[in-house]
Design an enzyme around this catalytic site. Structure first.
Site, PDB file in Angstrom:
ATOM      1  N   ASP A 171      85.134  81.999  41.481  1.00  0.00           N
ATOM      2  CA  ASP A 171      85.885  82.175  40.095  1.00  0.00           C
ATOM      3  C   ASP A 171      85.909  83.701  40.035  1.00  0.00           C
ATOM      4  O   ASP A 171      86.640  84.323  40.262  1.00  0.00           O
ATOM      5  CB  ASP A 171      84.853  81.011  39.308  1.00  0.00           C
ATOM      6  CG  ASP A 171      85.492  80.961  37.999  1.00  0.00           C
ATOM      7  OD1 ASP A 171      86.360  81.592  37.539  1.00  0.00           O
ATOM      8  OD2 ASP A 171      85.291  79.833  37.250  1.00  0.00           O
TER       9      ASP A 171
ATOM     10  N   PHE B  16      90.062  73.336  35.248  1.00  0.00           N
ATOM     11  CA  PHE B  16      88.683  73.157  35.292  1.00  0.00           C
ATOM     12  C   PHE B  16      88.836  71.918  36.281  1.00  0.00           C
ATOM     13  O   PHE B  16      89.352  70.698  35.913  1.00  0.00           O
ATOM     14  CB  PHE B  16      88.179  72.723  33.910  1.00  0.00           C
ATOM     15  CG  PHE B  16      86.573  72.754  34.089  1.00  0.00           C
ATOM     16  CD1 PHE B  16      85.878  73.829  33.673  1.00  0.00           C
ATOM     17  CD2 PHE B  16      86.093  71.374  34.523  1.00  0.00           C
ATOM     18  CE1 PHE B  16      84.412  73.803  33.883  1.00  0.00           C
ATOM     19  CE2 PHE B  16      84.622  71.395  34.895  1.00  0.00           C
ATOM     20  CZ  PHE B  16      83.826  72.742  34.496  1.00  0.00           C
TER      21      PHE B  16
ATOM     22  N   ARG C  27      80.154  65.028  40.496  1.00  0.00           N
ATOM     23  CA  ARG C  27      80.107  65.555  41.673  1.00  0.00           C
ATOM     24  C   ARG C  27      80.294  64.696  42.826  1.00  0.00           C
ATOM     25  O   ARG C  27      80.537  65.023  44.374  1.00  0.00           O
ATOM     26  CB  ARG C  27      78.536  65.998  41.986  1.00  0.00           C
ATOM     27  CG  ARG C  27      78.106  67.311  40.860  1.00  0.00           C
ATOM     28  CD  ARG C  27      76.827  67.730  41.679  1.00  0.00           C
ATOM     29  NE  ARG C  27      76.306  68.760  40.729  1.00  0.00           N
ATOM     30  CZ  ARG C  27      76.445  69.979  40.318  1.00  0.00           C
ATOM     31  NH1 ARG C  27      77.453  70.500  41.218  1.00  0.00           N
ATOM     32  NH2 ARG C  27      75.882  70.695  39.511  1.00  0.00           N
TER      33      ARG C  27
ATOM     34  N   GLU D   3      80.621  78.048  50.185  1.00  0.00           N
ATOM     35  CA  GLU D   3      80.767  78.028  48.780  1.00  0.00           C
ATOM     36  C   GLU D   3      81.751  76.738  48.359  1.00  0.00           C
ATOM     37  O   GLU D   3      82.722  76.563  49.439  1.00  0.00           O
ATOM     38  CB  GLU D   3      81.099  79.309  47.950  1.00  0.00           C
ATOM     39  CG  GLU D   3      80.064  79.871  47.451  1.00  0.00           C
ATOM     40  CD  GLU D   3      79.543  79.339  46.390  1.00  0.00           C
ATOM     41  OE1 GLU D   3      79.460  78.029  46.057  1.00  0.00           O
ATOM     42  OE2 GLU D   3      78.743  79.811  45.434  1.00  0.00           O
ATOM     43  N   ASP D   4      81.521  76.224  47.163  1.00  0.00           N
ATOM     44  CA  ASP D   4      82.947  75.072  46.845  1.00  0.00           C
ATOM     45  C   ASP D   4      83.978  75.961  46.283  1.00  0.00           C
ATOM     46  O   ASP D   4      85.021  75.758  46.268  1.00  0.00           O
ATOM     47  CB  ASP D   4      82.151  74.091  45.994  1.00  0.00           C
ATOM     48  CG  ASP D   4      81.304  74.784  44.876  1.00  0.00           C
ATOM     49  OD1 ASP D   4      80.617  75.784  45.144  1.00  0.00           O
ATOM     50  OD2 ASP D   4      81.207  74.000  43.509  1.00  0.00           O
TER      51      ASP D   4
HETATM   52  C1  PRP Z   1      79.703  77.516  40.718  1.00  0.00           C
HETATM   53  C2  PRP Z   1      80.147  77.677  42.293  1.00  0.00           C
HETATM   54  C3  PRP Z   1      79.546  79.330  42.719  1.00  0.00           C
HETATM   55  C4  PRP Z   1      79.788  79.954  41.336  1.00  0.00           C
HETATM   56  C5  PRP Z   1      81.077  80.631  41.510  1.00  0.00           C
HETATM   57  O1  PRP Z   1      78.374  77.272  40.864  1.00  0.00           O
HETATM   58  O2  PRP Z   1      79.216  76.946  43.321  1.00  0.00           O
HETATM   59  O3  PRP Z   1      78.190  79.102  42.863  1.00  0.00           O
HETATM   60  O4  PRP Z   1      79.944  78.983  40.373  1.00  0.00           O
HETATM   61  O5  PRP Z   1      81.471  81.163  40.272  1.00  0.00           O
HETATM   62  P1  PRP Z   1      81.719  82.952  40.056  1.00  0.00           P
HETATM   63  O6  PRP Z   1      82.664  83.138  41.052  1.00  0.00           O
HETATM   64  O7  PRP Z   1      82.295  82.938  38.824  1.00  0.00           O
HETATM   65  O8  PRP Z   1      80.318  83.521  40.244  1.00  0.00           O
HETATM   66  P2  PRP Z   1      77.730  76.785  39.425  1.00  0.00           P
HETATM   67  O9  PRP Z   1      77.004  77.901  38.593  1.00  0.00           O
HETATM   68  O10 PRP Z   1      78.684  76.111  38.757  1.00  0.00           O
HETATM   69  O11 PRP Z   1      76.390  75.728  39.890  1.00  0.00           O
HETATM   70  P3  PRP Z   1      76.530  74.490  40.834  1.00  0.00           P
HETATM   71  O12 PRP Z   1      77.148  74.855  42.034  1.00  0.00           O
HETATM   72  O13 PRP Z   1      75.144  74.044  40.939  1.00  0.00           O
HETATM   73  O14 PRP Z   1      77.222  73.601  39.864  1.00  0.00           O
END
Ligand code: PRP
Length: 176
Positions: A104, A153, A166, A100-101
């Site tokens: 949150d 952010f 990105r 994961e990146d």
């Molecule tokens: C981000 C990130 C995780 C998620 C984490 O994805 O890559 O998958 O949010 O958030 P959480 O802990 O609150 O669940 P995002 O929905 O922004 O999609 P993306 O990776 O396509 O930008």
């Protein structure tokens, strides 16, 4: 670079050093005799996945992707998450590492952990480049964390704001 994302939180150099450290740790922890399935959660983790995979010192790394979406604009502890792109491999009996990146609220990963556990992998762990512990709503066990960051952010290195930023090689704080 656009001025509203000009404050660098983590430079490309810092990120690359940390990715190498994480890869060394992962290389030590997993047997080289068996495949290691890296499961990248699209889209944000694509860049981290590419760098992490290249930093691993083994040939049997399997590259897999999943798409996940969360309902609504605000994520809540009700965990309204759905799979938009599933794995096309059977992970039963395999070592699986979710890539994961950012974590949150923890909603996405706690859902994903439950989902993939039902498929009986030999092991299931998570590596995230970034963690925002202050934002956690649902607890989630994460084995490898690149950086714990404050509740700002952030964009770049895979992370977006409305699909922009990105492609940046560093991670920046987006101001108002
Ligand atoms: C981000 C990130 C995780 C998620 C984490 O994805 O890559 O998958 O949010 O958030 P959480 O802990 O609150 O669940 P995002 O929905 O922004 O999609 P993306 O990776 O396509 O930008």
């Amino acid at each position: 670079m656009s001025s509203n994302a000009s404050r660098v939180l983590l430079s490309s150099h810092q990120i690359q050093n940390r990715v190498r450290e994480l890869a060394a740790e992962i290389d030590r922890d997993y047997p080289h005799s068996r495949p290691l399935y890296l499961v990248s959660i699209l889209k944000g983790s694509f860049m981290f996945m590419a760098d992490l995979a290249r930093a691993l010192n083994r040939h049997n790394v399997r590259i897999e992707f999943m798409g996940i979406s969360s309902y609504g604009s605000a994520k809540t502890s009700s965990g309204q998450v759905k799979v938009t792109r599933d794995l096309d491999v059977n992970i039963e009996g395999q070592h699986v590492l979710i890539v994961e990146d950012i974590i949150d609220s923890g909603v996405t990963l706690s859902y994903l952990r439950r989902l993939l556990t039902q498929r009986h992998p030999k092991s299931l762990e998570i590596v995230t480049l970034l963690d925002k512990p202050e934002r956690r709503i649902q607890p989630v066990e994460v084995k490898y964390v690149g950086f714990s960051i404050p509740d700002e952010f952030v964009v770049g290195y895979g992370l977006d704001y409305a699909e922009d930023y990105r492609n940046l090689s560093d991670i920046r704080i987006l101001s108002e």
